[in-house]
Scaffold this motif. Structure first.
Motif, PDB file in Angstrom:
ATOM      1  N   ASN A 404       1.019  -1.097   0.006  1.00 28.96           N
ATOM      2  CA  ASN A 404       0.060  -0.067  -0.134  1.00 28.96           C
ATOM      3  C   ASN A 404       1.404   1.163  -0.315  1.00 28.96           C
ATOM      4  N   LEU A 405       0.190   2.149   0.091  1.00 28.20           N
ATOM      5  CA  LEU A 405       0.970   3.770  -0.348  1.00 28.20           C
ATOM      6  C   LEU A 405       0.909   4.382   0.613  1.00 28.20           C
ATOM      7  N   TYR A 406       1.208   5.222   1.654  1.00 29.69           N
ATOM      8  CA  TYR A 406       0.890   5.585   2.395  1.00 29.69           C
ATOM      9  C   TYR A 406       1.554   6.525   3.116  1.00 29.69           C
ATOM     10  N   ALA A 407       1.252   7.962   3.641  1.00 32.13           N
ATOM     11  CA  ALA A 407       2.015   8.644   3.187  1.00 32.13           C
ATOM     12  C   ALA A 407       1.441  10.121   4.991  1.00 32.13           C
ATOM     13  N   TRP A 408       1.813  10.736   5.206  1.00 36.49           N
ATOM     14  CA  TRP A 408       1.323  11.765   6.428  1.00 36.49           C
ATOM     15  C   TRP A 408       2.155  12.610   5.784  1.00 36.49           C
ATOM     16  N   VAL A 409       1.610  14.409   6.126  1.00 40.80           N
ATOM     17  CA  VAL A 409       1.659  15.323   6.248  1.00 40.80           C
ATOM     18  C   VAL A 409       2.199  16.456   6.965  1.00 40.80           C
ATOM     19  N   PRO A 410       3.682  17.252   7.655  1.00 36.88           N
ATOM     20  CA  PRO A 410       3.693  17.982   8.181  1.00 36.88           C
ATOM     21  C   PRO A 410       2.880  19.016   7.968  1.00 36.88           C
ATOM     22  N   GLY A 411       1.884  20.065   9.286  1.00 40.54           N
ATOM     23  CA  GLY A 411       1.031  20.378   9.539  1.00 40.54           C
ATOM     24  C   GLY A 411      -0.182  20.537   9.225  1.00 40.54           C
ATOM     25  N   PHE A 412      -0.442  18.841   8.454  1.00 40.37           N
ATOM     26  CA  PHE A 412      -1.557  18.695   8.981  1.00 40.37           C
ATOM     27  C   PHE A 412      -2.139  17.231   9.734  1.00 40.37           C
ATOM     28  N   ILE A 413      -2.937  17.094  10.424  1.00 43.23           N
ATOM     29  CA  ILE A 413      -3.517  15.514  11.447  1.00 43.23           C
ATOM     30  C   ILE A 413      -3.455  14.608  10.666  1.00 43.23           C
ATOM     31  N   GLY A 414      -3.841  12.943  10.960  1.00 41.40           N
ATOM     32  CA  GLY A 414      -3.885  11.967  10.470  1.00 41.40           C
ATOM     33  C   GLY A 414      -2.853  11.161   9.199  1.00 41.40           C
ATOM     34  N   ASP A 415      -3.587  10.205   8.422  1.00 39.27           N
ATOM     35  CA  ASP A 415      -3.152   9.785   7.616  1.00 39.27           C
ATOM     36  C   ASP A 415      -3.318   9.394   6.461  1.00 39.27           C
TER      37      ASP A 415
END
Length: 649
Positions: A404-415
């Motif tokens: 699976n392709l996953y990500a998280w973005v500094p400045g925003f909550i969640g996954d």
């Protein structure tokens, strides 16, 4: 002068590989490094130790169903030696240990093949290992596996792991009774009578030198007692074989002098990062290769130039990944791997009407799972990168398999998780196009505390008790790595717990970095309740508000939320969460948790309101919560022109 070819010398009890720059000696058939001769020094490893306690692969394992992160410690000793490659350009040797049913309960049910490689003209050597569990074997838990090198304490005194995390280190003798005083746990020692008086009054603790996987690519030691000076460096050119993703923390180098390459551990996460293999589960994984790099100064060079050179060598190794020379078919070369590229955007209608490029987002492939499961994934391979300023990303050299392709973005909550599974085949190039992440959001931000970046580093970290200093972290951005900071909370708040007032308080000064327990007597502690006070000019009592609580780390703790009346039953309880131990181990983050709490409007009032955050569990000084970010959102149905007091702190 021509570069000397690689030579292999095999004896009954030892194997020696010589390329004219270094001589690497290993026990035969154990595959344990007993000697590294380099630059006129007979052995860089600790000659005072037994031959099986100098340079080795090890693991910690336990029987299936056993809870916790401990088990049997096993220095892996091969039972069979084999030459894989032998020519003037390369020698690769193998030390294997095979398992059979007669060893059940005595040895971990794995076939282990340890490899060592020496190349012509190369100032160092490579090592990797192949672990395999066959389908019909019994199950087991694997709490840790790593490589350890124990260097000569009479020579290696300066340790470096980052430009701003390096120093002359105490001797191992300084940690012994009479010279060192044990503190709250065995790893932490106050140096009261060190051999070198300059260290007196400092704390030594190996966890002060932990590092995120993403930042732990080179670390090691410099010998300044000899001229020219000599460096010994552990270079990890890829994180694909490490568990837990890019921000999983592991040990590096510490007093010994010891240098580690940790591939699998439960540090800063707890049992969630202990892979549990069941009977009937076939598994194979390649750990490494890692590179042990040796360097020395030229005439007139400062010893610290060896650190700069080691960083340059690390870049060369990273650019050379995946290596072309390992002989095992279980290590695919670049043309046997695939790549994925695309662009990540963020859609948050309360921040922008347009999609926002995800700048600096962590995006990666990990085994199939649920949203965010990558941070607890610990059996297979992960491949991560960061997006550029416009959200574009390219992930190269991915092993064949399903992901699976996953990500998280500094400045925003969640996954974020891409909806479709991705199958990598040799040579595949997959273009996923524009991906849009919609972070959790119900309504406008009424107020927020902190920065959503999965760390508590932006909050108030106190000065350490002057009795417990590590000089490296004085006036340092990682001030949270000082010992004993958990004790400072009760000194700052001796009678009442923390109260934070939206609009006047500053989270950099007024929000303690961890909600810890309060010490009330010897070995007696109590839970704490923090308050967030805020004003609302209008309240829609028929609608629901949303409290977002992102947690950067939790240790045997519980989060309870109450609104305006601390005597009522909690509106929300997390139950018991977390085994990170990040407070004791000077981490500022561990595993990430996100709680989205519905707050009925009828619980709020026009004017002054208070949210109570209680952490009631209190049997230890190390229990507690590190918050990442907290936000209160208004009802989604309200239009933006209705009057709210909105504070962005």
């Amino acid at each position: 002068m021509p570069v000397i070819g690689v030579q292999l010398h095999t004896q009954d009890t030892h194997v020696m590989i010589d390329n004219g720059i270094l001589q690497l000696t290993l026990l035969n058939p154990d595959g344990i490094v007993t000697g590294i001769r380099y630059n006129g020094i007979d052995n860089l490893l600790e000659v005072l130790n037994g031959e099986d306690n100098r340079g080795y692969w090890d693991l910690v394992w336990n029987s299936p169903g056993t809870p916790g992160t401990t088990g049997s410690f096993d220095v892996i000793k091969g039972t069979s030696f084999k030459v894989i490659v032998e020519n003037e350009d390369q020698v690769e040797v193998s030390f294997t240990r095979t398992w059979d049913s007669s060893q059940e309960g005595k040895l971990v049910p794995l076939n282990i093949d340890k490899r060592f490689i020496v190349l012509r003209g190369c100032s160092g050597f490579y090592t990797y290992a192949i672990y395999e569990h066959l389908k019909d074997w019994p199950g087991f838990n694997l709490a840790e596996t790593r490589i350890a090198f124990k260097l000569r304490k009479d020579k290696f005194h300066y340790m470096a792991m980052a430009d701003n995390r390096q120093r002359y280190m105490p001797l191992p003798d300084d940690r012994l009774s009479g010279r060192g005083q044990a503190l709250a746990y065995p790893e932490a020692v106050l140096l009261v009578n060190p051999v070198e008086p300059d260290f007196k009054g400092e704390v030594d603790d190996k966890y002060q030198y932990s590092c995120d996987n993403k930042d732990s690519q080179v670390h090691g030691w410099i010998c300044t007692t000899d001229q020219p000076a000599v460096g010994f460096w552990m270079v990890t050119p890829s994180n694909e074989f490490r568990s837990g993703g890019p921000v999983k923390q592991n040990l590096t180098s510490h007093v010994g002098p010891t240098t580690l390459a940790v591939f699998l551990s439960a540090h800063y996460t707890g049992e969630d990062l202990v892979p549990k293999f069941s009977a009937g589960e076939a598994w194979k994984k390649v750990f490494g290769p890692v590179f042990i790099y040796l360097n020395c100064t030229m005439d007139g060079d400062e010893p610290l130039s060896l650190w700069e050179d080691a960083k340059q060598q690390m870049i060369i190794e990273v650019q050379s990944w995946p290596y072309t020379f390992p002989a095992s078919d279980d290590f695919p070369k670049s043309n046997q791997r695939g790549k994925v590229n695309g662009r990540l955007l963020v859609n948050d209608r309360y921040v922008s009407d347009d999609n926002i490029p995800a700048n600096g987002a962590y995006i990666g492939l990990a085994p199939p799972g649920n949203v965010g499961s990558w941070q607890r994934e610990c059996k297979d391979y992960q491949f991560w990168t960061k997006t550029d300023i416009n959200g574009y990303f390219l992930i190269n050299d991915i092993r064949p398999g399903d992901y699976n392709l996953y990500a998280w973005v500094p400045g925003f909550i969640g996954d974020y998780q891409y909806s479709a599974a991705i199958t990598i085949t040799p040579g595949s190039e997959i273009e996923v196009g524009d991906l849009v992440y919609k972070p959790p959001r119900n309504g406008p931000t009424l107020w927020e505390i902190g920065i959503p970046d999965r760390s508590a580093a932006e909050f108030y970290v106190p000065d350490p008790n002057p009795k417990y200093i590590n000089k490296v972290y004085v006036n340092h951005p990682d001030r949270f790595r000082q010992y004993g900071l958990w004790e400072r909370y009760a000194e700052l708040y001796p009678n009442e717990d923390l109260v934070y007032t939206v609009g006047t308080s500053d989270y950099k000064k007024d929000w303690f970095f961890a909600q810890v327990t309060r010490k009330i007597d010897t070995n007696k502690y109590q839970g704490t309740t923090w308050q967030i006070r805020f004003k609302l000019d209008n309240v829609d009592q028929g609608s629901s508000y949303k409290l977002r609580v992102a947690i950067a780390s939790a240790t045997f703790s519980e989060l309870q939320v109450q609104i305006n009346d601390p005597k009522t039953n909690p509106l929300f309880s997390s139950g018991l969460i977390g085994r990170d131990n990040s407070i004791a181990r000077h981490g500022i983050h561990g595993l990430y948790w996100l709680y989205n709490v519905d707050v009925p409007g009828k619980l709020l009032v026009q004017g002054d309101n208070t949210i109570f955050l209680t952490q009631p569990r209190s049997s230890s000084p190390f229990q507690g919560i590190m918050y990442d970010y907290i936000r209160l959102e208004g009802p989604s149905k309200l239009s933006s022109n209705e009057e709210y007091m909105s504070s962005t702190l």
